[in-house]
Design an enzyme around this catalytic site. Structure first.
Site, short mmCIF file in Angstrom:
data_model
loop_
_atom_site.label_atom_id
_atom_site.label_comp_id
_atom_site.label_asym_id
_atom_site.label_seq_id
_atom_site.Cartn_x
_atom_site.Cartn_y
_atom_site.Cartn_z
N GLU A 170 79.33 110.01 10.32
CA GLU A 170 78.86 111.29 10.86
C GLU A 170 79.32 111.38 12.30
OE1 GLU A 170 74.62 111.21 10.47
OE2 GLU A 170 74.68 111.74 8.35
N TYR A 189 89.35 110.53 14.35
CA TYR A 189 89.13 110.38 12.92
C TYR A 189 90.13 111.18 12.10
CZ TYR A 189 84.75 108.33 14.57
OH TYR A 189 83.82 107.56 15.21
#
Length: 143
Positions: A92, A104
């Site tokens: 998350e 990411y």
């Protein structure tokens, strides 16, 4: 890296959302089977349950950013998770954390969902990464 050192670095990196973890929180996670990966100026904490991994937190000291430490820790997390049997990983990240989201995305993590009110403030994106290519090709998995 000790839980106290992780907590101190986490405080430098996360002042509000998500709130920084305490040394006790890090110690408890490690006692429950989480694994830590350290590098000069940073660390990653993850866990594997059955065939799924979760990157619980990744922290790089503000004065050590943009040196590849975060990317190296993320790569090590993926490899360690795969070695522990994970075929997919999740994390998350706050929608407002553009640097982390860029890291990411560049590493191949893709959106899998959204969690409104992440830690009572902004929303979080749930990201997923297939780890199947990192697993030992000789290892058999059940279908």
């Amino acid at each position: 890296m000790t839980p106290e050192e992780m907590a101190a670095l986490h405080r430098l990196c996360f002042s509000d959302a998500p709130p920084p973890w305490s040394a006790e929180s890090f110690a408890a996670a490690l006692e429950r089977g989480a694994f830590a990966l350290a590098a000069p100026g940073g660390f990653a904490l993850g866990r594997v349950v059955l065939d799924e991994a979760e990157l619980l937190t990744l922290a790089v000291a503000p004065d050590r950013r943009h040196q590849g430490i975060g990317r190296a820790l993320l790569t090590r997390f993926e490899a360690e998770a795969a070695a522990r049997g994970a075929v997919a990983a999740f994390l998350e990240v706050a929608e407002t954390n553009a640097p982390a989201r860029a890291l990411y995305a560049a590493a191949g993590w893709t959106p899998a969902g959204r969690r409104p009110g992440y830690h009572g403030r902004t929303a979080a994106l749930i990201l997923r990464r297939d780890l199947g290519r990192l697993r030992d090709p000789g290892r058999r998995t059940s279908s």
